[in-house]
Motif scaffolding. Structure first.
Motif, short mmCIF file in Angstrom:
data_model
loop_
_atom_site.label_atom_id
_atom_site.label_comp_id
_atom_site.label_asym_id
_atom_site.label_seq_id
_atom_site.Cartn_x
_atom_site.Cartn_y
_atom_site.Cartn_z
N GLN A 17 0.84 -1.21 0.00
CA GLN A 17 0.00 0.00 0.00
C GLN A 17 0.86 1.25 0.00
O GLN A 17 1.91 1.31 0.66
N ASP A 72 -2.69 6.07 2.13
CA ASP A 72 -3.86 5.43 2.71
C ASP A 72 -4.48 4.39 1.77
O ASP A 72 -5.41 3.67 2.13
N ASN A 99 -6.36 4.72 -0.69
CA ASN A 99 -7.79 4.94 -0.96
C ASN A 99 -8.08 5.55 -2.33
O ASN A 99 -9.24 5.92 -2.59
N ASP A 100 -7.05 5.68 -3.19
CA ASP A 100 -7.32 6.16 -4.54
C ASP A 100 -7.66 5.01 -5.48
O ASP A 100 -8.52 5.13 -6.36
N CYS A 155 -2.40 7.04 -4.47
CA CYS A 155 -2.34 6.14 -3.31
C CYS A 155 -3.09 4.85 -3.63
O CYS A 155 -4.33 4.82 -3.58
N ARG A 179 -3.58 0.55 -3.26
CA ARG A 179 -3.38 -0.65 -2.45
C ARG A 179 -3.41 -1.86 -3.37
O ARG A 179 -4.19 -1.90 -4.33
N PRO A 214 -12.74 -1.30 0.70
CA PRO A 214 -13.83 -0.42 1.13
C PRO A 214 -14.84 -0.18 0.00
O PRO A 214 -14.46 -0.02 -1.16
N LEU A 226 -14.26 2.74 -2.13
CA LEU A 226 -13.13 2.70 -3.07
C LEU A 226 -13.61 2.06 -4.37
O LEU A 226 -13.59 0.84 -4.53
N ARG A 265 -11.05 0.35 -9.20
CA ARG A 265 -10.47 -0.96 -8.96
C ARG A 265 -10.01 -1.60 -10.27
O ARG A 265 -10.67 -1.46 -11.31
N THR A 311 -10.77 11.77 -8.46
CA THR A 311 -9.60 10.99 -8.08
C THR A 311 -8.45 11.38 -9.00
O THR A 311 -8.66 11.96 -10.07
#
Length: 695
Positions: free
Chosen positions: A556, A559, A561-562, A588, A590, A613, A616, A619, A680
């Motif tokens: 990651q 955070d 979360n992008d 950012c 993950r 999440p 989020l 993907r 984003t």
């Protein structure tokens, strides 16, 4: 300790009551099928004499102790004739009632259309797909011999016979031939295959489709062949079955000539007897022929004295079980350590601490996951009841363990050479797992899982803990070309209910996955491994738990979360490279390693929310195979980097790039999905085109 023959003598027979018991079984089958308007009564009627003799006189079983480890196993490979089995379970005291028989093939009944293990007491295997019972019975016989040789060498304490009843259809299916060939090679003389040689299939006579000399074929396999030409002579049946159970160094085929639908004058010997009722008039005629009133009810077909006679199997079984318990107690006194080992084995007690000794390498080391898996198997040898082998690919799939092979002269052998028989191998694994409590494993290349698919499905349906070790997991196989490069296999296997498909990213995940596999004995696993070396990735304390949860954040930036990049197996390191490149632009991301989507789907909503999440939405999923199912996890506005067509011959890296599995494609997909979510980073990017994905 017991050393005498394990084939028990029969109780005193009463010819008239035996004859009535057979007649009742035949009438019950005809009556029930006619009353329901569907079902398979013809075979159950024709084989009623055989099944009565087997269950009442020959079979070493105890209805009051259905889980007795040393019992004989009976497998009805011709599963459509389930009434034959259910009737004998009723007559001999396994807990079924006449009402249960009447409710056969009904929703929620104890007597489903085909036998189902773990559903009906006394049923040893779920059967129906023809030939499967024959092949799995081979596995049962192998496991029985192995257990006896490992724990009680030189004794018959654990020795017993595996019986399987098959029809013409079973012997036409290739899986039965593959397994029978291996059984002959292995000299499984604790295996008896009874062939219902009635010359009839659903559509026609076997003269149209099956004219080979089956007896000669089985002799060529190395089997002993016995004949029964008088299917209604109970004493002759008993004598032949007892001879079949003798240990001669070879498995035995009993060729039994019958007339399907007998004693019906109208339907006997015809294809029409295979399924469906005979009609009211013919049913009345059959009942009359058998000595019953033409309008006899279900209850009227079973006289109290007949049932009392057949329930003598309870007394006979209790005596057999009591004698065996005495022998077990004697062994426990003479060899308490050996008995304790066997009791622990049967109780599922084992120590997995040997996994701690498996070397997983350091970050950056290049190790193929197939190699780590081989190290796992060797480390666990002797500590865990793993037993298996390979379809002639042990050196390539690296599953061979130390020791000798299982053979006709060495039943204690640590490794099984299945030969080039993938379908039989998978079916045999089912039999080994059913015999229990072995955790059987077998290995081949992933692309050949297609040969195994029917048996894998049946193993999943039965909830068996077989482990299918599939290596050479993608087009990265390379030069062997598209025939050996799996594309659709992983996605296809994931559609099988109750099958866990596990594709580890590196050696660390391989070891962690095995911890969960060993803790889940009632689920089969397809373990998908790489041929090529993969880098050992950076790990942390939560990695093992994340693997057993099926999915977790492996890397990651910020955070995270992008963007979420989901990947499995060899694509996880590719996803991390892409995320690191994106981080240079301030994104950012993950990376979610998802070694088993089935395990991840079972996790709580809270756990899945931490990993993925709901908010989020940007993907990307990356996997070197068909990608359709990944939209469940990335959403319709996410991107999937996958392979949607067959591969080609070339080096692994070349083929992967040609088919769109490379760093630029993942980064482009990331920009595309980010562009689908205003606000984003990279929000102005356009969706990826097909040409861009494969460039």
């Amino acid at each position: 300790m017991a050393t005498e023959s394990t084939n028990p003598t029969s109780t005193t027979t009463q010819p008239e009551l035996d004859t009535r018991a057979v007649a009742s079984a035949q009438a019950l089958a005809a009556h029930i099928v006619q009353a329901k308007g569907h079902g398979h009564g013809g075979t159950a009627m024709a084989l009623a004499p055989l099944s009565h003799v087997l269950f009442s006189r020959v079979l070493r079983h105890s209805p009051a102790h259905p889980d007795w480890p040393a019992r004989d196993r009976f497998v009805l490979s011709a599963g459509h004739a389930s009434l034959l089995l259910y009737t004998q379970l009723f007559f001999t005291g396994y807990g079924l009632t006449l009402d249960d028989l009447a409710k056969s093939r009904s929703l929620g009944s104890k007597t489903p259309g085909h036998p189902e293990v773990h559903h009906t007491v006394g049923v040893e295997m779920s059967t129906g797909p023809l030939g499967q019972g024959v092949a799995s019975a081979v596995g049962m016989a192998m496991a029985a011999r192995h257990e006896s040789a490992v724990f009680t060498p030189g004794s018959t304490l654990l020795d017993h016979t595996t019986w399987v009843l098959a029809g013409d259809g079973c012997l036409q299916e290739g899986v039965s031939g593959e397994a029978s060939s291996l059984a002959g090679t292995l000299g499984l003389d604790n295996l008896v295959l009874i062939w219902d040689d009635n010359g009839i299939t659903i559509d026609s006579s076997t003269a149209d489709t099956f004219t080979e000399d089956v007896r000669a074929r089985y002799r060529a396999y190395g089997w002993r062949v016995l004949e029964i030409d008088t299917p209604n002579d109970l004493d002759a049946l008993e004598a032949t079955l007892r001879a079949a159970a003798e240990r001669t160094g070879r498995p035995t085929l009993v060729a039994l000539r019958t007339v399907i639908g007998a004693p019906s004058a109208k339907f006997g010997g015809r294809s029409a007897a295979h399924a469906g009722g005979f009609g009211a008039d013919e049913l009345a005629a059959v009942k009359t022929t058998l000595g019953f009133a033409p309008d006899a009810t279900l209850q009227g077909l079973v006289a109290p004295e007949t049932l009392e006679h057949t329930r003598g199997a309870l007394t006979r079984g209790d005596e057999l079980h009591r004698e065996w318990e005495a022998d077990l107690a004697s062994w426990s006194t003479l060899d308490p350590e050996g008995a304790a080992r066997w009791i622990a084995f049967r109780g599922g007690e084992f120590d997995t601490s040997a996994l701690d000794s498996v070397k997983v390498g350091s970050p950056g080391d290049l190790i193929a996951t197939r190699k780590t898996n081989g190290a796992v198997l060797r480390a666990l040898q002797g500590a865990v009841p793993l037993w298996g082998g390979s379809a002639d690919l042990a050196g390539s799939t690296t599953v061979e363990v130390d020791g000798d092979r299982f053979s006709a002269t060495n039943s204690a052998g640590e490794f099984i050479r299945f030969g080039i028989r993938e379908h039989a191998m998978a079916a045999i694994l089912n039999g080994i797992a059913l015999q229990g409590p072995w955790r059987p494993f077998a290995s081949t290349y992933l692309v050949f899982s297609d040969y195994m698919r029917p048996s894998i499905r049946l193993g999943a349906l039965m909830g068996l803990g077989a482990v299918y070790v599939f290596t050479h997991d993608s087009v990265a196989v390379g030069e062997d070309g598209p025939t050996h490069q799996p594309v659709e296999q992983i996605a296809s296997l994931r559609t099988v209910p109750s099958l866990d498909v596990v594709r580890p990213a590196d050696s660390i995940e391989v070891v962690a996955a095995w911890r969960r596999i060993l803790a889940s004995p009632d689920r089969p696993v397809a373990l998908v491994l790489s041929r090529q070396d993969l880098p050992v990735l950076e790990s942390h304390d939560t990695t093992p738990a994340g693997v057993t949860a099926g999915g977790y954040v492996r890397w990651q930036h910020g955070d995270g979360n992008d963007l979420a990049i989901l990947a499995t197996g060899s694509e996880v390191h590719l996803a991390i490279k892409a995320a690191a490149r994106l981080a240079e632009d301030g994104i950012c991301a993950r990376v979610v390693s998802m070694p088993c989507v089935e395990w991840f789907a079972e996790q709580s909503t809270d756990y899945r929310e931490v990993v993925l999440p709901v908010a989020l939405r940007a993907r990307v999923a990356v996997e070197a195979g068909r990608g359709d199912a990944w939209y469940r996890w990335v959403g319709l506005d996410g991107c999937v980097v996958s392979i949607e067509e067959f591969g080609e011959s070339g080096s692994g890296p070349q083929v992967l790039r040609r088919r769109g599995i490379h760093l630029d494609a993942v980064i482009a997909a990331a920009h595309a999905t980010l562009g689908a979510h205003p606000g984003t980073p990279q929000g102005t990017s356009k969706p990826l085109t097909n040409e861009e994905r494969t460039s």
